[in-house]
Design an enzyme around this catalytic site. Structure first.
Site, PDB file in Angstrom:
ATOM      1  N   HIS A  49       0.834  -1.206   0.000  1.00 30.39           N
ATOM      2  CA  HIS A  49       0.000   0.000   0.000  1.00 30.39           C
ATOM      3  C   HIS A  49       0.872   1.260   0.000  1.00 30.39           C
ATOM      4  CE1 HIS A  49       1.130  -0.812   4.129  1.00 30.39           C
ATOM      5  NE2 HIS A  49       0.989   0.488   4.355  1.00 30.39           N
ATOM      6  N   THR A  52       3.559   5.644  -3.430  1.00 27.65           N
ATOM      7  CA  THR A  52       4.772   5.679  -4.268  1.00 27.65           C
ATOM      8  C   THR A  52       5.844   4.678  -3.837  1.00 27.65           C
ATOM      9  OG1 THR A  52       5.598   7.476  -2.858  1.00 27.65           O
ATOM     10  CG2 THR A  52       4.526   8.118  -4.929  1.00 27.65           C
ATOM     11  N   ARG A  53       6.607   4.255  -4.835  1.00 32.12           N
ATOM     12  CA  ARG A  53       7.808   3.445  -4.622  1.00 32.12           C
ATOM     13  C   ARG A  53       8.868   3.923  -5.610  1.00 32.12           C
ATOM     14  NH1 ARG A  53       4.838   1.909  -1.169  1.00 32.12           N
ATOM     15  NH2 ARG A  53       4.480  -0.203  -0.404  1.00 32.12           N
ATOM     16  N   LYS A 271       8.984  12.432   1.098  1.00 35.80           N
ATOM     17  CA  LYS A 271       9.132  11.163   1.840  1.00 35.80           C
ATOM     18  C   LYS A 271      10.623  10.848   2.010  1.00 35.80           C
ATOM     19  CE  LYS A 271       7.450   6.966   0.106  1.00 35.80           C
ATOM     20  NZ  LYS A 271       6.280   6.102  -0.123  1.00 35.80           N
ATOM     21  N   HIS A 275      16.004   2.543   5.798  1.00 40.07           N
ATOM     22  CA  HIS A 275      15.813   1.247   5.138  1.00 40.07           C
ATOM     23  C   HIS A 275      15.927   0.068   6.115  1.00 40.07           C
ATOM     24  CE1 HIS A 275      15.578  -1.641   1.984  1.00 40.07           C
ATOM     25  NE2 HIS A 275      16.863  -1.886   1.869  1.00 40.07           N
ATOM     26  N   CYS A 318       4.434   0.620   7.277  1.00 36.42           N
ATOM     27  CA  CYS A 318       4.504  -0.411   6.242  1.00 36.42           C
ATOM     28  C   CYS A 318       5.402  -1.511   6.799  1.00 36.42           C
ATOM     29  CB  CYS A 318       5.095   0.213   4.972  1.00 36.42           C
ATOM     30  SG  CYS A 318       4.869  -0.778   3.474  1.00 36.42           S
ATOM     31  N   LYS A 351       9.294  -2.801  -7.533  1.00 35.90           N
ATOM     32  CA  LYS A 351       9.699  -2.482  -8.912  1.00 35.90           C
ATOM     33  C   LYS A 351       9.828  -3.727  -9.789  1.00 35.90           C
ATOM     34  CE  LYS A 351      13.649  -0.866  -7.088  1.00 35.90           C
ATOM     35  NZ  LYS A 351      13.570  -1.556  -5.775  1.00 35.90           N
TER      36      LYS A 351
END
Ligand SMILES: Cc1cc2nc3c(=O)[nH]c(=O)nc-3n(C[C@H](O)[C@H](O)[C@H](O)COP(=O)(O)OP(=O)(O)OC[C@H]3O[C@@H](n4cnc5c(N)ncnc54)[C@H](O)[C@@H]3O)c2cc1C
Ligand SMILES: O=C(O)[C@@H]1CCCC=N1
Length: 389
Positions: A49, A52-53, A271, A275, A318, A351
């Site tokens: 969800h 953007t990525r 954003k 990581h 997330c 991706k």
């Protein structure tokens, strides 16, 4: 009495981006396919969800760079079929210690694979990207092919195409039992389904779904705090001005990468995320309240992004499902060749989804996969288990 459910060619469990793409490829190849999802769609409780990525070809491993060549083509094809824009090219700015291992490996791989890249010296950097402070000793390069993927839009587009192709989605149906066999039986609270083959793409729930069928993978579930930071001057880091996505390797503040995307979905907010995150149970994600990563980000944003207010304005959640080597799991179940698994996408799988969906389809059909899947075999964790070719 309700009529007996048909035997499907394939059931896909989990309607995140990977399961939805696998289902799409199955339906496109005339397989009678059922896609089961535990939550009512759309939902924000997994990993796919959000709006953007990052999409990029910049990878230190050649096998990812090669998969991305095809993935870009498949994303373009999906855009055409769905009639919606899914990708927007902004470029990706990669920053990291010039002599550091990761920066060098990434730069070498891009040059080896002849990917379009622009290397910026410190003068060029401050001329072209005046609102970012490049750390002394850091190199900077731009993967010009990279950009933003519209994630929510992509997920609903793929699910819609799957249905147009004749696929069936049943949401709000958690799979509670899987009985392997030449015909696999799948049970939810609502019904019992059967199929000749099964694809399991359940994201952070992988351990919960796979261990009852005898497969224990070394997967860690991490909660990610998705932070948005306010621009001091609205629009200064905006996608409309083609501000790039970025990845910062080996910063002073952090032991893991920091990455960001231009302001876009929430105008005026950029954003920037860490990581990694803290371990969680996917069914108790909101019970994990650790925010030490946000403190790291505040220090980094304050030093390197002077045009952002260094306190997050919005924090969303997330999850990542992380393998020990950060590579995916794309393989057959070691004991059941008609059960195919896509898991462990380690925070960088979106991706690749069109190509992941394609290879999961190929494995389901017993075809030779169109990419070398040896980095993704289950046998790397369990040396004696069988695996994909
Ligand atoms: C903050 C964040 C940033 C990211 N950034 C990037 C990026 O920039 N670029 C990139 O390429 N990737 C990125 N990723 C990674 C990418 O989003 C994930 O790799 C990808 O979304 C994983 O998809 P999935 O389908 O495996 O998992 P999910 O989306 O979680 O899908 C699994 C689905 O299975 C369902 N399910 C689970 N158990 C059951 C059951 N028993 N019965 C039925 N259904 C079930 C779940 O409800 C869920 O819908 C990011 C991830 C996060 C969290
Ligand atoms: O996959 C990606 O490109 C992003 C950025 C780097 C860290 C994880 N996701």
């Amino acid at each position: 009495l309700s009529p007996p459910s048909p035997v499907y060619d394939c059931i896909v469990v989990g309607a995140g981006i990977q399961g939805s793409c696998a289902a799409y490829h199955l339906a496109k190849n005339q397989r009678k396919t059922l896609l089961l999802e535990q939550f009512v769609l759309p939902h924000s409780r997994g990993s796919s969800h959000g709006q953007t990525r990052i999409i990029r070809k910049a990878y230190k491993e050649d096998f990812y760079a090669h998969m991305m060549e095809e993935s870009y083509e498949l994303w373009a094809q999906l855009e055409k079929e769905a009639g919606v824009q899914l990708c927007r090219q902004t470029g990706l700015l990669l920053m990291g210690p010039e002599t550091g291992k990761d920066y060098q490996l990434m730069k070498d791989a891009m040059q080896r694979n002849k990917l379009p890249l622009v290397i910026l010296n410190p003068e060029e950097f401050s001329q072209h990207i005046p609102n970012v402070n490049l750390t002394g000793g850091d190199g900077a390069l731009v993967d010009t092919t990279a950009g933003v993927l519209y994630a929510d839009r992509a997920l609903s587009a793929v699910q819609r195409l799957f249905q147009v192709l004749g696929g069936v989605i049943k949401d709000g149906q958690k799979v509670t039992d899987i009985k392997p066999g030449p015909v696999v039986t799948v049970t939810t609270a609502a019904a019992v389904y059967q199929a000749k083959s099964l694809v399991i793409t359940v994201g952070t729930w992988a351990s919960k779904v796979l261990s009852p069928i005898g497969l224990n993978l070394p997967l860690q579930v991490l909660k990610i705090n998705v932070c948005y930071w306010k621009e001091k001057v609205a629009g200064s880091y905006s996608v409309n001005r083609r501000f790039p996505c970025f990845i910062q390797l080996e910063s002073q503040e952090a032991s893991h990468d920091i990455y960001g995307l231009p302001s876009n979905e929430y105008p005026g907010l950029m954003k920037v995320c860490y990581h990694t995150g803290s371990e969680t149970d996917p069914d108790d994600r909101d019970g994990q309240t650790d925010r030490s990563d946000v403190e790291i980000l505040k220090r980094y944003v304050s030093r390197c992004f002077p045009g952002l207010v260094p306190v997050p304005a919005v924090v969303e959640s997330c999850m990542y499902t992380v393998t020990p080597d950060l590579h995916f799991v794309l393989d057959y179940h070691p004991a059941h060749r008609n059960i195919v698994i896509g898991a462990g996408f380690s925070g960088h799988g979106f991706k690749f989804a069109p190509v992941v969906g394609k290879v999961l389809y190929e494995l389901t059909m017993g075809q030779v996969p169109s990419h070398d899947l040896s980095p993704f075999r289950i046998g790397r964790f369990q040396p004696h288990a069988g695996s994909a070719q």
